[in-house]
Design a protein around this motif. Structure first.
Motif, PDB file in Angstrom:
ATOM      1  N   UNK A   1     -38.567  22.267  27.490  1.00 37.32           N
ATOM      2  CA  UNK A   1     -37.251  22.468  26.883  1.00 37.32           C
ATOM      3  C   UNK A   1     -37.288  23.721  26.026  1.00 37.32           C
ATOM      4  N   UNK A   2     -36.155  24.395  25.971  1.00 35.92           N
ATOM      5  CA  UNK A   2     -36.016  25.674  25.277  1.00 35.92           C
ATOM      6  C   UNK A   2     -35.190  25.452  24.018  1.00 35.92           C
ATOM      7  N   UNK A   3     -35.874  25.464  22.874  1.00 37.54           N
ATOM      8  CA  UNK A   3     -35.227  25.201  21.590  1.00 37.54           C
ATOM      9  C   UNK A   3     -35.296  26.442  20.693  1.00 37.54           C
ATOM     10  N   UNK A   4     -35.312  27.619  21.320  1.00 39.46           N
ATOM     11  CA  UNK A   4     -35.386  28.850  20.531  1.00 39.46           C
ATOM     12  C   UNK A   4     -34.094  29.109  19.773  1.00 39.46           C
ATOM     13  N   UNK A   5     -32.989  28.612  20.300  1.00 37.81           N
ATOM     14  CA  UNK A   5     -31.704  28.741  19.605  1.00 37.81           C
ATOM     15  C   UNK A   5     -31.126  27.358  19.358  1.00 37.81           C
TER      16      UNK A   5
ATOM     17  N   UNK B   1     -27.994  27.352  17.885  1.00 36.77           N
ATOM     18  CA  UNK B   1     -26.559  27.630  18.034  1.00 36.77           C
ATOM     19  C   UNK B   1     -26.142  27.540  19.491  1.00 36.77           C
ATOM     20  N   UNK B   2     -27.002  28.024  20.372  1.00 39.79           N
ATOM     21  CA  UNK B   2     -26.729  28.006  21.807  1.00 39.79           C
ATOM     22  C   UNK B   2     -27.936  27.369  22.501  1.00 39.79           C
TER      23      UNK B   2
ATOM     24  N   UNK C   1     -27.833  18.760  23.360  1.00 39.92           N
ATOM     25  CA  UNK C   1     -26.976  19.095  22.215  1.00 39.92           C
ATOM     26  C   UNK C   1     -27.824  19.217  20.961  1.00 39.92           C
ATOM     27  N   UNK C   2     -27.291  19.910  19.957  1.00 36.08           N
ATOM     28  CA  UNK C   2     -27.914  20.006  18.639  1.00 36.08           C
ATOM     29  C   UNK C   2     -26.885  19.625  17.587  1.00 36.08           C
ATOM     30  N   UNK C   3     -27.216  18.680  16.748  1.00 38.01           N
ATOM     31  CA  UNK C   3     -26.319  18.191  15.701  1.00 38.01           C
ATOM     32  C   UNK C   3     -26.732  18.806  14.366  1.00 38.01           C
ATOM     33  N   UNK C   4     -25.938  19.763  13.896  1.00 39.15           N
ATOM     34  CA  UNK C   4     -26.251  20.474  12.652  1.00 39.15           C
ATOM     35  C   UNK C   4     -25.936  19.637  11.418  1.00 39.15           C
TER      36      UNK C   4
ATOM     37  N   UNK D   1     -40.525  30.363  18.395  1.00 42.93           N
ATOM     38  CA  UNK D   1     -39.617  31.510  18.474  1.00 42.93           C
ATOM     39  C   UNK D   1     -38.242  31.081  17.972  1.00 42.93           C
ATOM     40  N   UNK D   2     -37.485  32.052  17.487  1.00 45.55           N
ATOM     41  CA  UNK D   2     -36.138  31.804  16.970  1.00 45.55           C
ATOM     42  C   UNK D   2     -35.249  32.951  17.409  1.00 45.55           C
TER      43      UNK D   2
END
Length: 428
Positions: free
Chosen positions: A259-263, A265-266, A273-276, A309-310
């Protein structure tokens, strides 16, 4: 403050996977040193040790380097708001990772106490942390080493331990297989056949004094450690390792899930999904399914590794946040315990998943730093093989390492005298 953070993190992690009393195995209450990759406090996270060469992919390389070109770098995070006084000591080990009889003066140029002075504070993250870096000091003797970091001057107040190796090229390793995975008689396995040539370095009684270790994808949990040569050709100074009863076979496995969690926001690939609105941010991954009956598909994975990475801010080390990652596996309930494993948790069976009878799904959580991660599902039970959910394919791309150890009759320890790195079925 540290006690408050520790209590908060303990609640986060103890609740992971919704299993009462599920305490991670990598955390040792009495801080008894174990000679493997481990953390001893809940706040110590994302421990990486790799040969730093300036490349962005260096973090994916195994923690091994030539003796005279030691560029190994340790990085880790401490989830507190202020830096602490940490030190490092180095322990020489035998090929089986038991401490050797060498004294520190035998293998170090300096006194065996090194300060960790390089650190940075996190920037604009929900969970504050201190990011540390430490370069491995110069060492005299090739072999296995355990790095132990501890607090202040109390060597028993351990925070982490990490394995690394330094080698000398005194012997040469020559493969007898073509790295296509077809040298095995079992289409679910992969095998390396090889010879060791010692014409430039005298080996006395190699059947007893030479030890060979083979690793797959930088893992120690399934390493082969008991190989002895099946043929010795003294006239040409050669040891042959060619077996027909699966002595040097590994399960081929499958390409790793990722999984790619570098962003945040996107969200990237395989992130739903990401819950801020939660603290930490809550990230749900796409629902996984068993792959045992699916055809093999080759793609470029990280062989179980991960990197930080971010892409939202650009600075991965100190601006990547820690988030709660939720895994979902849609599958029939199996007779055994199901775990998520990868380099992210040192391949330990510490992150067990809970089965929900209503949804027919295994669910679990981990707190991870923003980045790109490989993982797989592992079954601990008596009736199914451990990678039942993943499947085995001889075509799978895997990386292998061959480590050759030798104990001279007059030495008090084993030396790492040869090293080889190979990719099975490399992507074209």
């Amino acid at each position: 403050m540290r006690k408050w953070i520790a209590a908060t993190l303990f609640i986060f992690i103890l609740g992971a996977f919704n299993i009462p009393g599920n305490r991670p195995e990598s955390l040792y209450q009495d801080k008894k040193l174990v000679y493997k990759d481990a953390t001893y406090e809940l706040e110590i996270r994302t421990v990486q040790l790799y040969p730093y060469n300036g490349s962005s992919n260096a973090v994916l390389l195994p923690a091994i380097a030539p003796l005279n070109n030691n560029n190994l770098l340790l990085e880790f995070d401490d989830l507190v708001q202020a830096p602490e006084n940490y030190r490092v000591k180095i322990i020489h080990c035998n090929s089986d990772w038991t401490p050797s009889r060498l004294r520190s003066l035998d293998y170090l140029y300096d006194y065996n106490e090194f300060n960790i002075d390089n650190y940075q504070l996190s920037v604009d993250t929900k969970l504050s942390y201190v990011h540390y870096k430490f370069k491995i000091p110069n060492i005299k003797v090739p072999g296995n080493y355990l790095l132990v970091a501890y607090r202040g001057t109390d060597e028993s107040d351990i925070i982490l331990s990490k394995r690394f190796m330094l080698f000398s090229n005194l012997v040469s390793i020559n493969l007898m297989s073509d790295l296509t995975g077809l040298s095995s008689n079992n289409r679910l396995n992969q095998q390396l056949d090889f010879t060791i040539n010692y014409s430039d370095y005298m080996l006395q009684n190699p059947m007893e004094n030479v030890s060979v270790v083979i690793r797959q994808n930088q893992r120690w949990d399934n390493a082969i450690t008991t190989l002895k040569p099946n043929f010795i050709r003294e006239n040409v100074s050669e040891l042959e390792y060619r077996f027909f009863n699966y002595e040097n076979n590994f399960k081929a496995g499958n390409e790793f899930r990722f999984f790619d969690m570098r962003s945040l926001r996107y969200p990237g690939q395989n992130v739903q999904r990401a819950n801020w609105n939660t603290r930490p941010t809550l990230v749900d991954l796409m629902m996984d399914k068993p792959r045992i009956y699916q055809p093999y598909t080759q793609y470029d994975d990280l062989n179980g590794e991960y990197f930080i990475a971010n892409s939202d801010t650009g600075n991965g080390s100190v601006q990547s946040d820690y988030v709660t990652v939720r895994f979902h596996l849609k599958a029939d309930k199996v007779n055994g315990e199901v775990y998520v494993i990868g380099e992210m948790n040192n391949w330990n069976l510490q992150n067990q998943m809970a089965y929900d009878e209503v949804s027919g799904m295994y669910n679990g959580e981990m707190i991870l730093k923003q980045g790109y991660y490989d993982y797989q599902y592992y079954i601990k039970g008596d009736t199914l093989r451990s990678n039942y959910f993943e499947g085995d394919h001889f075509q799978t791309e895997n990386e292998y390492e061959i480590l050759v150890y030798y104990k001279p009759p007059t030495n008090r320890s084993e030396l790492l005298i040869g090293y080889g790195y190979y990719e099975m079925n490399p992507a074209r």
